[in-house]
Design a protein around this motif. Structure first.
Motif, short mmCIF file in Angstrom:
data_model
loop_
_atom_site.label_atom_id
_atom_site.label_comp_id
_atom_site.label_asym_id
_atom_site.label_seq_id
_atom_site.Cartn_x
_atom_site.Cartn_y
_atom_site.Cartn_z
N GLN A 84 0.81 -1.22 0.00
CA GLN A 84 0.00 0.00 0.00
C GLN A 84 0.85 1.27 0.00
O GLN A 84 0.37 2.35 0.32
CB GLN A 84 -0.96 -0.02 1.20
CG GLN A 84 -1.98 -1.16 1.10
CD GLN A 84 -2.92 -1.24 2.29
OE1 GLN A 84 -2.52 -0.94 3.41
NE2 GLN A 84 -4.15 -1.64 2.05
N SER A 85 2.12 1.15 -0.41
CA SER A 85 2.98 2.31 -0.53
C SER A 85 2.62 3.10 -1.77
O SER A 85 1.99 2.58 -2.71
CB SER A 85 4.45 1.88 -0.59
OG SER A 85 4.69 1.10 -1.76
N ALA A 86 3.02 4.35 -1.82
CA ALA A 86 2.65 5.24 -2.92
C ALA A 86 3.05 4.70 -4.30
O ALA A 86 2.27 4.77 -5.25
CB ALA A 86 3.26 6.62 -2.68
N CYS A 101 3.10 1.81 -5.43
CA CYS A 101 2.27 0.67 -5.83
C CYS A 101 0.78 0.98 -5.79
O CYS A 101 -0.05 0.07 -5.81
CB CYS A 101 2.57 -0.53 -4.93
SG CYS A 101 4.24 -1.15 -5.08
N GLN A 102 0.45 2.27 -5.71
CA GLN A 102 -0.96 2.66 -5.67
C GLN A 102 -1.33 3.46 -6.91
O GLN A 102 -0.57 4.34 -7.32
CB GLN A 102 -1.24 3.47 -4.41
CG GLN A 102 -1.20 2.62 -3.14
CD GLN A 102 -2.22 1.52 -3.13
OE1 GLN A 102 -3.40 1.75 -3.37
NE2 GLN A 102 -1.76 0.29 -2.90
N PRO A 103 -2.46 3.17 -7.52
CA PRO A 103 -3.35 2.06 -7.18
C PRO A 103 -2.74 0.72 -7.59
O PRO A 103 -1.78 0.70 -8.36
CB PRO A 103 -4.61 2.38 -7.98
CG PRO A 103 -4.09 3.09 -9.18
CD PRO A 103 -2.95 3.93 -8.68
N PRO A 104 -3.28 -0.40 -7.11
CA PRO A 104 -2.71 -1.71 -7.42
C PRO A 104 -2.58 -2.00 -8.92
O PRO A 104 -1.71 -2.78 -9.32
CB PRO A 104 -3.69 -2.69 -6.75
CG PRO A 104 -4.29 -1.90 -5.65
CD PRO A 104 -4.41 -0.50 -6.16
N ASP A 129 -0.77 -6.33 3.52
CA ASP A 129 0.26 -5.31 3.69
C ASP A 129 0.58 -5.23 5.17
O ASP A 129 -0.19 -4.67 5.95
CB ASP A 129 -0.24 -3.96 3.15
CG ASP A 129 0.83 -2.88 3.26
OD1 ASP A 129 2.01 -3.23 3.32
OD2 ASP A 129 0.47 -1.69 3.31
N CYS A 172 -11.35 -0.13 3.83
CA CYS A 172 -10.42 -1.02 3.15
C CYS A 172 -11.18 -2.21 2.59
O CYS A 172 -12.01 -2.80 3.27
CB CYS A 172 -9.34 -1.49 4.13
SG CYS A 172 -8.01 -2.44 3.38
N GLN A 220 -10.23 0.28 -8.77
CA GLN A 220 -9.74 1.34 -7.89
C GLN A 220 -10.09 1.01 -6.44
O GLN A 220 -11.25 0.73 -6.12
CB GLN A 220 -10.36 2.67 -8.30
CG GLN A 220 -9.84 3.86 -7.54
CD GLN A 220 -8.39 4.18 -7.88
OE1 GLN A 220 -7.84 3.64 -8.83
NE2 GLN A 220 -7.79 5.05 -7.13
N PRO A 221 -9.11 0.99 -5.53
CA PRO A 221 -9.41 0.60 -4.14
C PRO A 221 -10.21 1.65 -3.38
O PRO A 221 -10.30 2.81 -3.80
CB PRO A 221 -8.01 0.43 -3.52
CG PRO A 221 -7.12 1.27 -4.36
CD PRO A 221 -7.69 1.25 -5.74
N THR A 228 -9.87 5.96 -2.41
CA THR A 228 -9.04 6.64 -3.40
C THR A 228 -9.91 7.01 -4.59
O THR A 228 -11.05 6.59 -4.72
CB THR A 228 -7.89 5.74 -3.88
OG1 THR A 228 -8.43 4.55 -4.48
CG2 THR A 228 -7.00 5.33 -2.72
#
Length: 405
Positions: free
Chosen positions: A64-66, A68-71, A114, A133, A234-235, A238
């Motif tokens: 969930q780091s920047a 790697c976002q969005p997945p 994560d 989440c 999109q998670p 976000t």
């Protein structure tokens, strides 16, 4: 666990990060742990025809780091990790003669975890409120407070396994489930930078994702494809605030399957939809039980794609299971779709869809390709058995043979 229990056995397996993202490493560090978890669940089944369930939470740093976002940005890396996990599940099941998704066997589901021990400690000390989440990527707190009724929470009895179990236990409040270490597991050092972000894309935010398939006699190949689709969406928390996120699954209508081999053993469209919806809910809905939405709306409208099942997986996430009667389904009748998920076996279908959309003057769908689970690492003599377990045709053939006994 009592042998006369009414509900089937259910367990969670916590897996610390592997040393690297290769299948050989997955097998080296996870095989004994997975096999031990299977053994415990089979003992609980006690020879009955129930199906035990196993949630497998695979921990990866930086999910969930920047970067790697969005997945969807790290899609290629993430879907390969999930493929390795399901391939190992298949290999261990074959070698131990464990049924997959069948009576007397185990229904395994992979989610990505994560885990950041520093951030987890801050949550505990500050008593912060959990953010929204949804799976298939969640944090330890969300998993532990989901309210799922596991009988056991397994973890490898190694330093990294103990750290993960300790973090989980800080938030775990459900009754009945006990943490159980799995012994005689070799130690390893988790790797870093295991999730590799891809090239940045302008269309990386996807609120409406689609895939299609038959989804007959649900197996691990279907699970990989659907998990990959959920990774594209999109998670929660976000993107555009309040905008609904939708997964559309085109499920082949019964009329299109009349010429399939062993067609008399095909599951009905309704049953295939139910299995698909149940699985997606199991890897995406980790909210408290009282907030879960289980209502399913049946839709019958004239015209193409008029029959559908619609359900809320979570607030803000809708699942549409649409009956398709041609190779394109909603991809050429609904302009607002933005992403299409295909297997590498059917990559030509993505190009065909975008050609048809271009004829209508619509934007092309961003196409995400998913690896195919293969049996290259299964022991000699078991390759054919492995392949048959991830083939709906072979599953129907076996059903026919059993019916003839």
């Amino acid at each position: 666990m009592a042998s006369d229990r009414i509900s089937p056995p259910s367990a969670l397996l916590l897996l610390p990060p592997p040393p690297s993202i290769t299948f050989d490493q997955f097998r080296t560090v996870y095989e004994k742990t997975l096999s031990a978890a299977f053994s415990n669940l089979l003992k609980s089944l006690n020879g009955s025809n129930r199906i035990a369930s196993l949630d497998i939470a695979l921990s990866l740093p930086g999910l969930q780091s920047a970067p790697c976002q969005p997945p969807a940005r790290a899609f290629a890396s993430l879907q390969r990790i999930v493929e390795h996990a399901y391939r190992l599940i298949g290999a261990v099941s074959i070698e131990r003669n464990v049924e997959m998704e069948a009576p007397g066997g185990i229904d395994s589901r992979v989610i990505l975890l994560d885990f950041d021990s520093v951030r987890t400690s801050e949550y505990v000390h500050k008593g912060s409120v959990a953010a929204e989440c949804n799976g298939p990527i969640i944090d330890v707190r969300t998993l532990a407070s989901s309210g799922r009724l596991w009988d056991n929470i397994f973890y490898p009895d190694t330093p990294v396994g103990q750290d993960l179990a300790t973090a989980f236990n800080k938030f775990y409040t459900a009754n009945g489930g006990t943490l159980q270490p799995l012994s005689e597991i070799a130690q390893w050092t988790p790797g870093e930078n295991l999730v590799v972000p891809g090239k940045t894309s302008e269309s990386v935010l996807h609120h409406s994702v689609i895939l299609g398939g038959t989804f007959d006699h649900f197996h691990i190949g279907h699970k990989l494809l659907l998990t990959a689709t959920a990774l594209v969406l999109q998670p929660a928390g976000t993107g555009q605030a309040g905008r609904e996120r939708t997964i559309t699954v085109g499920v082949t209508g019964d009329d299109m399957l009349k010429n399939k081999k062993y067609a008399q053993f095909l599951e009905s469209w309704e049953e295939r939809c139910r299995n698909t919806g149940t699985f997606l809910t199991s890897i995406m809905d980790f909210g408290p039980p009282e907030t879960s939405a289980s209502h399913v709306e049946q839709i019958y409208k004239p015209g193409p794609n008029g029959r559908a099942m619609v359900m809320k997986i979570r607030p803000g996430i809708t699942l549409r299971l649409v009956q398709i009667l041609d190779p394109y389904g909603p991809t050429i009748t609904e302009e607002n779709l933005s992403a299409l998920v295909v297997s590498k076996e059917t990559r030509s279908g993505g190009a065909a869809v975008n050609e048809e959309r271009a004829k209508r003057g619509w934007k092309p769908l961003e196409v995400f390709e998913v690896d195919v689970i293969h049996s290259g690492e299964v022991a000699t003599g078991e390759v054919e058995d492995f392949a048959s377990k991830i083939s709906s045709t072979d599953i129907r053939r076996r059903r026919m043979e059993l019916a003839m006994i």
